[in-house]
Write a protein that holds these residues in place. Structure first.
Motif, mmCIF file in Angstrom:
data_model
loop_
_atom_site.group_PDB
_atom_site.id
_atom_site.type_symbol
_atom_site.label_atom_id
_atom_site.label_comp_id
_atom_site.label_asym_id
_atom_site.label_seq_id
_atom_site.Cartn_x
_atom_site.Cartn_y
_atom_site.Cartn_z
ATOM 1 N N ASP A 190 -5.363 2.857 -6.361
ATOM 2 C CA ASP A 190 -5.031 1.628 -6.110
ATOM 3 C C ASP A 190 -5.623 0.481 -6.979
ATOM 4 O O ASP A 190 -5.324 -0.660 -7.378
ATOM 5 N N LYS A 196 3.417 3.820 -1.664
ATOM 6 C CA LYS A 196 3.882 4.095 -2.929
ATOM 7 C C LYS A 196 5.000 5.192 -2.812
ATOM 8 O O LYS A 196 5.119 5.819 -1.794
ATOM 9 N N SER A 215 -20.821 -2.987 4.492
ATOM 10 C CA SER A 215 -19.728 -3.876 5.282
ATOM 11 C C SER A 215 -20.152 -5.060 5.278
ATOM 12 O O SER A 215 -19.080 -6.044 5.478
ATOM 13 N N ARG A 248 -12.312 -9.775 -4.695
ATOM 14 C CA ARG A 248 -11.521 -9.597 -3.460
ATOM 15 C C ARG A 248 -10.326 -8.774 -3.462
ATOM 16 O O ARG A 248 -9.180 -8.865 -3.347
ATOM 17 N N TYR A 294 -8.827 -4.488 -2.026
ATOM 18 C CA TYR A 294 -9.282 -3.634 -0.997
ATOM 19 C C TYR A 294 -8.731 -2.295 -1.325
ATOM 20 O O TYR A 294 -7.517 -2.001 -0.847
ATOM 21 N N PRO A 295 -9.388 -1.442 -2.417
ATOM 22 C CA PRO A 295 -8.621 0.001 -2.791
ATOM 23 C C PRO A 295 -8.940 0.932 -1.621
ATOM 24 O O PRO A 295 -10.023 0.986 -1.104
ATOM 25 N N LEU A 296 -7.808 1.733 -1.358
ATOM 26 C CA LEU A 296 -8.392 3.043 -0.491
ATOM 27 C C LEU A 296 -8.588 4.234 -1.256
ATOM 28 O O LEU A 296 -8.972 5.147 -0.630
ATOM 29 N N ARG A 353 0.717 -1.218 0.016
ATOM 30 C CA ARG A 353 0.037 0.077 -0.218
ATOM 31 C C ARG A 353 1.112 1.213 0.081
ATOM 32 O O ARG A 353 0.232 2.388 -0.121
ATOM 33 N N PRO A 365 -5.929 8.032 4.304
ATOM 34 C CA PRO A 365 -6.582 6.550 4.682
ATOM 35 C C PRO A 365 -5.659 6.172 6.163
ATOM 36 O O PRO A 365 -4.699 6.209 6.257
ATOM 37 N N GLU A 407 -13.672 -5.072 -1.540
ATOM 38 C CA GLU A 407 -14.163 -5.707 -0.293
ATOM 39 C C GLU A 407 -14.589 -4.573 0.556
ATOM 40 O O GLU A 407 -15.358 -5.386 1.569
ATOM 41 N N ASN A 408 -14.237 -3.555 0.906
ATOM 42 C CA ASN A 408 -14.931 -2.558 1.658
ATOM 43 C C ASN A 408 -16.281 -2.131 1.478
ATOM 44 O O ASN A 408 -16.913 -1.281 2.301
ATOM 45 N N MET A 464 -15.184 -11.562 11.914
ATOM 46 C CA MET A 464 -15.025 -12.552 10.910
ATOM 47 C C MET A 464 -13.700 -13.254 11.294
ATOM 48 O O MET A 464 -13.699 -14.481 11.449
ATOM 49 N N PRO A 482 -12.608 -4.309 6.189
ATOM 50 C CA PRO A 482 -12.840 -3.244 6.792
ATOM 51 C C PRO A 482 -13.206 -3.402 8.474
ATOM 52 O O PRO A 482 -13.249 -4.870 8.664
ATOM 53 N N LEU A 491 -12.794 -17.193 12.521
ATOM 54 C CA LEU A 491 -12.017 -18.087 11.734
ATOM 55 C C LEU A 491 -10.869 -18.335 12.383
ATOM 56 O O LEU A 491 -10.722 -19.793 12.393
ATOM 57 N N TYR A 509 -12.707 -18.712 2.778
ATOM 58 C CA TYR A 509 -12.237 -19.641 3.809
ATOM 59 C C TYR A 509 -13.114 -20.705 4.291
ATOM 60 O O TYR A 509 -14.409 -20.407 3.908
ATOM 61 N N SER A 518 -17.409 -7.675 2.770
ATOM 62 C CA SER A 518 -16.184 -8.370 3.224
ATOM 63 C C SER A 518 -16.586 -9.760 3.920
ATOM 64 O O SER A 518 -15.860 -10.792 3.672
ATOM 65 N N GLU A 519 -17.758 -9.678 4.619
ATOM 66 C CA GLU A 519 -17.784 -10.941 5.337
ATOM 67 C C GLU A 519 -18.492 -11.884 4.105
ATOM 68 O O GLU A 519 -18.161 -13.138 4.454
ATOM 69 N N ASN A 546 -15.460 -3.389 10.609
ATOM 70 C CA ASN A 546 -16.446 -3.989 11.086
ATOM 71 C C ASN A 546 -16.537 -5.626 10.836
ATOM 72 O O ASN A 546 -17.287 -6.284 11.450
ATOM 73 N N ALA A 547 -15.789 -5.864 9.861
ATOM 74 C CA ALA A 547 -15.555 -7.505 9.603
ATOM 75 C C ALA A 547 -14.694 -8.102 10.342
ATOM 76 O O ALA A 547 -14.470 -9.458 10.275
ATOM 77 N N ILE A 553 -15.136 -13.152 2.528
ATOM 78 C CA ILE A 553 -14.563 -14.349 3.558
ATOM 79 C C ILE A 553 -15.087 -15.540 3.713
ATOM 80 O O ILE A 553 -14.512 -16.595 3.679
ATOM 81 N N LYS A 554 -16.414 -15.618 3.774
ATOM 82 C CA LYS A 554 -17.265 -16.653 3.652
ATOM 83 C C LYS A 554 -16.904 -17.650 2.400
ATOM 84 O O LYS A 554 -16.692 -18.778 2.537
#
Lengths: 518, 358
Positions: B285, A313, B347, B277, B279-281, A311, A418, B242-243, A510, A504, A514, B358, B350-351, A506-507, B354-355
């Motif tokens: 990206d 650069k 949000s 999958r 995840y750009p900010l 991430r 960010p 992903e976000n 998970m 993110p 896991l 994995y 992403s869950e 919030n996840a 991931i499901k």
């Protein structure tokens, strides 16, 4: 250490020894009261600051009744004091946990009395504290940084004076931190004793470092463990470890990563087949610990550092706060990949952890700007990305990290940079936190004080000094608060980089589910 | 997952696959050209499935290597591979899990150990292909399911603001119109649309007007003004990152920002196979900012505008770079993602991912 005649310097019970009528009588009242008060009054007073008013009249009864037979009383007090002091010298400072509780409670009545009758006390007390500090320094087994050293000095007397606790955070004040190995239970392994001191002095600081150090020490504990007769390893070793853990907790509360590692280890121990030969079981556990460290920390760090470095650069200005081992690895990894970027290290009093990070990065050849958090608004302008370390990730996506992190994240968002959090899954907890008050750690308040200069130390009890912050414990209406962590809201975090991938905040729960079953 | 009887190698005779890798690109493009209803991820999955059924049965590792190499060829062939990679990633992931569950130790089998016969692998492969077809079929059906769910957002008297060329949104609006809902549509059209966008916009507008739905066409210049009239916005997406952010046709982000500032709900109707999958900010990206800006100074010494220069300027504005046709709308601007699995918050993406992984 001054002899007994030196009016109780460094003694735990700090009876005022000055030949001042009030003081002595107070001391008396204390002695008469303290033992009795400990069990019944103690807890009450301890928990509620408002009890002060109630406690004061009782204390006053001491002086009043004592006055007629003042001389006799004085002598008795002196004798008692000496006996006490002698006893204390053996078990002083690092007394077993139970004693800490007592220490917490006993001082209260005294402090209340001290408050009401005499304003002449403060100088004499600060005098004592200086002496005690000299004594503590002489005994110190480890070289301590100034902050830690200064902090450990008055700890002996910490609870003795006025109740300067922040009422809102009453629930966070545990027993005072242990500072020496004296009084440790004989069950505690020597390496655990050493680790406790290192952790207490912040020699080993940071969630990961503490976790790894603890696990390595537990390896030694396990390898030198022999199962007592009439019990079995899976059953007894966990309790044996628990006493080691309790000892470590008396220095500092466990970090989330330590907690998770211990939970894993205890499960691993209880899963040992009862028929396994002891040597075999022990070596299996040690190998298991090695694997745990490799999997959950070493390799996880490599994965996180690699994906974090992606991430970064060329030309980025990266802000980070305090010191996180994983952020350091990420920045180093990016630098090794040939990326050219600047780093802004934000640091804060009292731990100054960022200094180490700044030093390490400068040694690598990275351009570093170092600033204290006071200067944050000034340096945040050119920042393009922010990397933060974690003490823990709460399952509601909030970041629990070194005090000040939330402010840094907020300022980072203010310049649209960010905010990325690097966090191993071992730091993820199933706990939910909504604010940083319910769970937190209070470090000794005296760490906040600037280190005392040796030359000043001699006349610290002069009038001008007695009014300074060093006497905060005796200053009415003054509370010092040295919280260690704060909570960064999930909205301020753009991504959490874990070894299971970026996600993110919030996840994050998970990840917990896991990794919980692995 | 119920397995329909494996129809063996339907595309085996397809000449495109004689030389494997290079031709997958042509096959993919052909799919997109022939079938306007197909999405990029589904086209990618279909291309890979066709490739797999055309290639001779081999070992597990060979199969994986083949898919790997053709995926990268495919990705390299398009200017912006995000949407496509949603499909290829899903397929790769699916293959790996299918092979792992089919044979307890795929690596052991790939060595052709004593326990694994070629027939064994053939069975796994046939099963895999059959299931892939099912996956494709479901992905195609997703649009109908989304329309069924999302049409409930369109109520009598509401005004829907949309932009771009989303077939899902088109399906939603048409479904609502077919139900007899009385609503209006504001269609925001790009000032220099591509041919496809132009055609799509025309079809949508005329189709809805034909169903007696009032449609207003406006440009991005007027969208801030038009937004006040909208009840909510609904757009489609190329992919969902992903976000929970989306990549969508250029200009979507502006609409998202305006919707947020005017407190209008901003819904994204999207099939869940477009979840990808990455995840750009920020747009950089994903390489989305390349080609948006091209700083220049005048080359001539003359101060007067030459006609050639003016022409050049007009030309440039008329032809934006292909890779810059997308922008990234961050998750905080999105109220909800309407997928065939229901309405999700950003949000939740992403869950979901991931499901799958994995």
């Amino acid at each position: 250490m001054t002899p007994a005649a030196s009016s109780g310097g460094g003694s735990k019970q700090q009876d005022p020894i000055v030949a001042d009528e009030t003081a002595v009588v107070n001391g008396n009242g204390d002695q008469g009261k303290a033992p009795a008060a400990t069990p019944k009054d103690g807890p009450k007073n301890n928990q509620k600051g408002k009890k002060t008013s109630e406690g004061a009249p009782k204390g006053d009864a001491g002086p009043n009744s004592g006055k007629p037979s003042g001389k006799e009383l004085k002598e008795r007090a002196k004798a008692e004091k000496q006996a006490k002091r002698a006893k204390e010298r053996e078990g002083k400072q690092g007394q077993p946990v139970a004693d800490f509780k007592g220490g917490n409670i006993a001082p209260e009545p005294e402090s209340k009395i001290g408050k009401s009758p005499g304003k002449d006390q403060p100088p004499s007390k600060s005098h004592q504290r200086r002496r005690s500090s000299a004594g503590a320094h002489a005994q110190k087994p480890l070289p301590l940084r100034p902050a830690a050293a200064a902090a450990s000095v008055p700890k002996v007397q910490e609870t003795l004076e006025e109740d300067n606790r922040v009422p809102l955070l009453e629930h966070l004040y545990g027993h005072p931190r242990r500072t020496t190995i004296a009084g440790a239970s004989k069950d505690v392994h020597p390496s655990v004793l050493a680790l406790g001191l290192q952790i207490g002095a912040y020699e080993i600081c940071g969630s990961n470092a503490r976790c790894v150090a603890m696990l390595l020490v537990f390896q030694q504990v396990i390898s030198s463990y022999t199962t007592p007769v009439a019990t079995s390893l899976p059953r007894h070793l966990t309790t044996h470890l628990s006493s080691q853990i309790d000892y470590l907790i008396s220095y500092r509360p466990l970090s989330v990563s330590q907690g998770n590692a211990i939970r894993w280890l205890k499960v691993a121990i209880s899963a040992v087949d009862i028929s396994t030969p002891e040597e075999q079981a022990k070596s299996d556990l040690c190998i298991g610990i090695d694997n745990f460290i490799r999997e959950k920390i070493s390799v996880a760090d490599q994965v996180i550092a690699a994906s974090g470095a992606e991430r970064i650069k060329d030309g980025d200005v990266i802000m980070t706060y305090a010191k996180s081992s994983i952020v350091e690895k990420t920045l180093a990894e990016a630098f090794y990949q040939g990326k050219r970027f600047k780093v802004v290290v934000i640091d804060s009093h009292p731990l100054y952890e960022g200094r180490n990070l700044a030093r390490a990065l400068v040694d690598l050849g990275v351009e570093v700007q170092y600033s204290l958090i006071n200067g944050l608004a000034h340096v945040v302008g050119p920042v393009t990305k922010t990397f933060l370390g974690a003490h823990a990730m709460m399952s509601n996506g909030r970041l629990y990290s070194r005090l000040g992190t939330a402010m840094v994240a907020m300022m980072a968002k203010d310049v649209n940079s960010p905010v990325m959090v690097c966090c191993e899954s071992v730091k993820v907890t199933d706990r939910v936190a909504l604010d940083s008050f319910v769970h937190n750690e209070i470090a000794p308040e005296d760490e906040l004080l600037p280190p005392r200069m040796p030359e000043n130390g001699q006349n610290v009890d002069s009038d001008s000094k007695s009014l300074s912050l060093y006497n905060w414990r005796k200053t009415p209406n003054l509370q010092l608060l040295n919280l260690m962590y704060d909570l960064t809201p999930a909205e301020m975090i753009d991504v959490v980089i874990t070894e299971a991938g970026s996600m993110p905040p919030n996840a994050i729960a998970m990840v917990q589910s896991l990794t919980a079953n692995t | 997952m119920p397995t329909p009887p494996p129809e063996t190698q339907p595309n085996a005779q397809d000449p495109d696959f004689e030389q494997a890798s290079p031709s997958i690109v042509t096959y993919y493009n052909k799919l997109l050209d022939l079938d306007h209803e197909i999405t990029k991820p589904v086209a990618a999955i279909e291309s890979l499935t066709a490739l797999l059924s055309a290639s001779p049965p081999s070992t597990v590792s060979e199969t994986l290597a083949l898919i790997e190499s053709s995926t990268s060829t495919l990705k390299a062939s398009v200017p912006n591979p995000i949407a496509l990679s949603a499909g290829t990633d899903l397929f790769q992931r699916y293959i790996v899990t299918a092979l792992q569950s089919g044979s307890s130790d795929p690596r052991g089998r790939s060595k052709r150990g004593p326990g694994s016969s070629p027939d064994d692998f053939g069975a796994i492969r046939a099963h895999l292909l059959a299931n892939s077809k099912l996956v494709i079929q479901r992905a195609k059906e997703a649009r109908g399911s989304i329309a069924r769910i999302a049409k409930r957002f369109v109520q009598d008297g509401s005004t829907v603001l949309t932009c771009g060329a989303s077939r899902v949104v088109s399906a939603v609006l048409n479904a609502a119109a077919d139900d007899g809902v009385l609503f209006q549509v504001i269609y925001v059209q790009s000032s220099n649309p591509t041919k496809r966008e132009q055609g799509f916009g025309r079809d949508l507008v005329l189709g809805l007007r034909g169903k007696e739905i009032p449609v207003a066409v406006t440009s991005f210049d007027a969208v801030a003004t038009a937004m006040a009239k909208a009840s909510f916005c609904m757009v489609g997406a190329e992919s969902v990152v992903e976000n929970g952010g989306i990549t969508s046709s250029l200009g979507t982000r502006q609409i998202g920002l305006l919707a947020k500032s005017l407190r209008k709900p901003f819904y994204v109707a999207v099939e869940s196979h477009k979840f990808v999958r990455v995840y750009p900010l920020g747009p950089e990206d994903l390489g989305l900012e390349t080609g948006v800006l091209d700083f220049k100074v005048r080359e001539g010494e003359d101060d007067r505008d030459t006609s050639s220069e003016r022409e050049q300027l007009d030309e440039q504005e008329a032809q934006p770079v292909e890779s810059s046709r997308l922008d990234l709308t961050p998750p905080e601007l999105i109220t909800g993602l309407v997928t065939e699995k229901g309405v999700q918050t950003p949000s939740a993406v992403s869950e979901e991912l991931i499901k799958i992984w994995y």
